[in-house]
Design an enzyme around this catalytic site. Structure first.
Site, short mmCIF file in Angstrom:
data_model
loop_
_atom_site.label_atom_id
_atom_site.label_comp_id
_atom_site.label_asym_id
_atom_site.label_seq_id
_atom_site.Cartn_x
_atom_site.Cartn_y
_atom_site.Cartn_z
CG HIS A 79 -11.20 -5.69 8.65
ND1 HIS A 79 -10.05 -6.05 9.31
CD2 HIS A 79 -11.09 -6.21 7.39
CE1 HIS A 79 -9.30 -6.78 8.50
NE2 HIS A 79 -9.91 -6.89 7.34
CD GLU A 87 -1.80 -2.39 1.50
OE1 GLU A 87 -0.61 -2.68 1.79
OE2 GLU A 87 -2.72 -3.23 1.52
#
Ligand SMILES: Cc1ncc(C[n+]2csc(CCOP(=O)(O)OP(=O)(O)O)c2C)c(N)n1
Ligand SMILES: [Mg+2]
Lengths: 320, 355
Positions: free
Chosen positions: B135, B66
Site C-alpha cells: 500500500h 481494475e
C-alpha cells in the site's frame, strides 16, 4: 443449416461480403511469400461468416472492435480495402500510416475501432465505446469479436459483469475455432462447452451457433441488436467455426501434428462462401466476382505504388 | 478586498476535488469512476460532493475489476468522453498495466494518429501507519518508461489543482500520482480554474551550493531539509519537477551546472527509478566538463516494512536528505547531520491515524 428467410438482394449482399473477404485473404496469402507484405497475417479464411453476419445488422454510428485476426471484421464493416492492404505493405497510405500492420487495423469513418494484438484487450475497450454510446442516447451499439482463447482472460469475465450491470449496448462475439494458436480448447478449459453459461451467469444472455450458419448468426445478431438499441443491454453470441489456415501466416498446417485434416472436412463441406454462391444466380454472381477481383487488384496496386513513410514519422503521433 | 479569484489557503485534497468539480462543470464529457468514489468516505474526501452535484451517470463506483475498468475508461476516452479513473492506492495500478501500457500508451501511435485517449488515472501513494509492502509503492518510473503516457506528481495544493485541470484537458493518458501525506497540507490556491502545464519544473528555494530535486512529497521534505541546511550555512536549490513526463530536464540541468552538485530524492526505489533517470539525463546534457557530483536517494533497497521503527529506515527524511546534501556540498568537511528532533516529517507531528 437454416433457410435464409431473406430477400435475394440480401443474400447476394451477404455473398458479396463473404466472397470479398475470402478473396482478399487468399490474395494476401498469395502475395505473402514475396515478402512485400511486412506484417504477420492472421487469416480468417473459413470463419468469415461471423463478421459478415454481425456487421450486416450494424450501421453507421455503430462500432466494431477485434483482435489481430480482424481483416474480415474490418472489411465487413466497411473499412477501406486499399488502406488495409497498404498498411500490410508498411506504406504511408496505410490505415495506420505504417505503424500498425495487419494486427492493428482501424477505419474510424467506417466505425472500426483499432484492433489489438494483446489477446482480449479490446473486450473492455469496446465496452468503453458502449458506455459512451449509452450516454449519447442515439441507439448505437458496439460489437466486439474475440476468440475462444480470449474468453479465458480475466477481463472477459470482468467486462461481461460490468456490461450487464450497466446494461451496455454491446454484443460480445466469441469466434470459437477450438484453438488458441496450437492448443485445443480441451486442454484449456475443464468445460469447453460452457462459454455461454459464463455469460449467462453474469446476466448476459448468450446464444450458440454450432454449425457456422451465416443466416442463423445473422438472425440472432439482428434480434439482439434490435433489443440493444432500445436499451435492452448486452448479449453474447458464441459461433463455432474452424480456422482453415495456420494460426499466423499464409499456409495450411495439417502436417504439423497438432490437428488433422479430417477436422476441416465437414467445415469445407458447409463452406458458407460456396453455399451462398449457389443461392445467387449465375449472371449476378459472375458480376459480383469480377467486381471483387477488380477491387482487390486495385487495392494491391494502390499498396504497391504508395510511398513509404518518411523516416521522421517514426516519432510522430506518440502523443495526440 | 478579496476577489473571487484570489488565492486562498486550500488543502491538497480540496484542491483536487475543486479541480475536478470545476472541470465537470465546464465539460460534460468529464466523468469520475473507480472503486468507492461515491461512498461516504469519497476517497479521503477528494471526490466529496461530486455524486450529489453531478449524479450517478458521471460519478460511479465499479466492480473490483481494475483491468477491465481501465479498458473501459480507455474505450470511453477514445469514443470522446474524458474519464477520470480513481485508485485509492498506486499499488493497485499494477492490475491496470496491460491496458495502460499496451493500449492507452500505444493508441495514438499504433493507430496512425487517429485515436486520442484523454484519460486521467488518479492514484495515491500510501505511507506510514502500517501501510506496508502493498500500500506504499511509488510506481511512477514504470509509467515514465513508456512513450505515450504522461505522469504528474504534484507536491502541493496549488499544483494538485493546476495539474489536475491540465491533465483533464490533455488529450493523452495521464498517470496522476498523489501522496496520502500531502492531502492535509495547505497552500494558496487560486479559486478560478488554472493549469500547471506539463514539462515545467519549479524552483522552490534558491541556492548556489547544491541542487536538490524532490519528487512528489519528497519535494516537501527537501524544502524542510533546505531550511536545516541553511542554518548550517549551505544554500540548497530545491527543484520540484511537478510533471515527471514530460520532464523539464533543462531547469534541473541549468541549476546543477551552476551548483555542481545534484541530489535527487525520490518517492520510489533508486534502481531504474526516476532519480536514476534524472541524474543520467542531467549528466548527458551537461557533459563531463561540468564536473557535477551526483547522488540518488529514495526508498531503501528493500520492501516497505510496517513497524514504524523499521519504516524510519526505509524513507528519506529531512535529516537524511540534509545530511546527504551536506556531504555533496562540503566533501572536505566532517559529516554533519541536523539534530533528530528537528527532522520529523509533518505527519509525524500532526498525524493520529488510522487512515
Ligand atoms: C495476452 C496475450 N497472451 C498471449 C498472446 C499470444 N497469442 C497470440 S494469439 C493467441 C491465441 C488466441 O486464441 P483465440 O483467442 O482463440 O483466437 P484465435 O487466434 O483462435 O482467433 C495467443 C495465445 C497474446 N497475443 N496476448
Ligand atoms: Mg481460437
Amino acid at each position: 443449416m437454416t433457410e435464409p428467410n431473406l430477400s435475394p438482394a440480401d443474400v447476394s449482399r451477404l455473398y458479396r461480403s463473404l466472397k470479398r473477404i475470402r478473396r482478399f485473404e487468399e490474395v494476401t496469402a498469395e502475395i505473402y511469400p514475396s515478402d512485400k507484405i511486412k506484417s504477420p497475417v492472421h487469416l480468417a479464411i473459413g470463419q468469415e461468416q461471423v463478421s459478415v453476419a454481425v456487421c450486416d445488422v450494424l450501421g453507421a454510428g455503430d462500432w466494431v472492435g477485434g483482435s489481430y485476426r480482424s481483416h474480415a471484421m474490418y472489411l465487413a464493416k466497411g473499412g477501406s480495402m486499399p488502406a488495409m492492404m497498404a498498411e500490410m505493405y508498411g506504406k504511408d497510405t496505410g490505415c495506420c500510416r505504417g505503424k500498425g500492420g495487419s494486427m492493428h487495423v482501424i477505419d474510424v469513418s467506417a466505425g472500426v475501432m483499432g484492433s489489438s494484438a494483446v489477446v482480449a484487450t479490446q473486450i473492455p475497450v469496446a465496452a468503453g465505446y458502449a458506455l459512451a454510446a449509452k450516454r449519447a442516447h442515439a441507439g448505437h451499439v458496439v460489437a466486439v469479436f474475440f476468440g475462444d482463447g480470449a474468453s479465458e482472460e480475466g477481463c472477459f469475465y470482468e467486462t461481461l459483469n460490468f456490461a450487464a450491470l450497466h446494461a451496455l449496448p454491446i454484443l460480445f462475439i466469441c469466434e470459437n475455432n477450438g484453438y488458441a494458436i496450437h492448443e485445443p480448447i480441451a486442454k484449456r478449459r475443464a468445460k469447453p462447452d460452457e462459454i455461454c453459461s459464463v455469460a449467462e451467469s453474469l446476466g448476459v444472455p448468450a446464444h450458440r451457433v454450432d454449425d457456422g450458419d451465416v443466416f442463423a448468426i445473422r438472425r440472432i445478431a439482428e434480434d439482439v441488436v434490435r433489443r440493444m438499441r432500445k436499451g435492452g443491454g448486452p448479449a453474447l453470441i458464441e459461433a463455432k467455426v474452424y480456422r482453415w489456415r495456420e494460426h499466423v501466416g499464409p499456409n495450411e498446417d495439417y502436417d504439423q501434428g497438432y490437428r488433422f485434416e479430417d477436422e476441416v472436412v465437414p467445415w469445407k463441406r458447409t463452406d458458407q462462401v460456396e453455399r451462398l454462391a449457389a443461392m445467387v444466380d449465375d449472371a449476378a454472381r459472375a458480376r459480383i466476382d469480377s467486381e471483387i477481383e477488380t477491387e482487390i487488384a486495385d487495392a494491391v496496386r494502390f499498396a504497391e505504388e504508395s510511398p513509404i513513410p518518411a523516416a521522421k514519422e517514426v516519432f510522430s503521433d506518440v502523443y495526440a | 478586498m478579496s476577489t473571487p479569484d484570489a488565492p486562498r489557503p486550500l488543502k491538497y485534497v480540496d484542491a483536487l476535488r475543486e479541480a475536478v468539480e470545476q472541470e465537470m462543470d465546464r465539460d460534460e464529457r468529464v466523468f469520475v469512476f473507480g472503486l468507492d468514489v461515491d461512498d461516504h468516505k469519497s476517497i479521503q474526501g477528494s471526490t466529496r460532493g461530486l455524486l450529489q452535484k453531478f449524479g450517478s451517470d458521471r460519478v460511479f463506483t465499479t466492480p473490483l475489476s481494475e483491468d477491465a475498468m481501465t479498458g473501459i475508461a480507455i474505450g470511453a476516452a477514445m469514443a470522446g468522453m474524458r474519464p477520470i479513473h480513481v485508485h485509492i492506492r498506486m499499488d493497485f495500478m499494477l492490475l491496470c498495466m496491460n491496458q495502460l501500457v499496451n493500449i492507452a500508451a500505444k493508441a495514438s501511435y499504433m493507430w496512425g494518429g487517429q485515436v486520442k485517449v484523454p484519460l486521467v488515472v488518479r492514484s495515491m501513494i500510501g505511507k506510514s501507519w502500517g501501510q506496508g509492502a502493498q500500500h506504499s509503492q511509488g510506481l511512477h518510473s514504470m509509467f515514465m518508461h513508456v512513450p505515450g503516457l504522461k505522469v504528474a506528481a504534484p507536491s502541493n495544493a496549488h499544483d494538485a489543482k493546476g495539474c489536475m485541470i491540465a491533465a483533464i484537458r490533455d488529450d493523452n493518458p495521464v498517470v496522476f500520482m498523489e501522496h496520502r501525506l500531502l492531502y492535509g497540507t495547505e497552500t494558496d490556491v487560486p479559486a478560478a480554474p488554472f493549469t500547471v502545464e506539463p514539462g515545467k519544473a519549479r524552483i522552490c528555494t534558491h541556492g548556489d551550493d547544491v541542487t536538490i530535486v524532490g519528487i512528489s512529497n519528497m519535494a516537501q521534505e527537501a524544502i524542510r531539509a533546505a531550511e536545516l541546511l541553511a542554518e548550517a550555512g549551505v544554500q540548497a536549490e530545491v527543484i520540484d519537477p511537478i510533471w515527471l513526463k514530460p520532464l523539464d530536464i533543462d531547469t534541473i540541468a541549468a541549476s546543477a551546472k551552476r551548483t555542481k552538485r545534484l541530489l535527487v530524492v525520490d518517492n520510489g526505489w533508486e534502481m531504474c527509478g526516476a532519480s536514476a533517470e534524472i541524474v543520467a539525463a542531467v549528466l548527458e546534457s551537461v557533459g563531463p566538463e561540468a564536473g557535477i557530483r551526483v547522488q540518488r536517494m529514495g526508498f531503501a533497497a528493500t520492501t516497505c516494512p510496517t513497524s514504524p521503527w523499521l519504516e524510519a529506515e526505509f524513507y528519506p527524511n529531512p535529516g537524511t536528505i540534509a545530511q546527504a546534501a551536506w556531504k555533496l556540498a562540503r566533501p572536505d568537511q566532517p559529516d554533519w547531520a541536523p539534530s533528530p528532533d528537528r527532522t520529523k516529517l509533518a505527519y509525524q507531528v500532526q498525524f493520529k491515524g488510522p487512515f
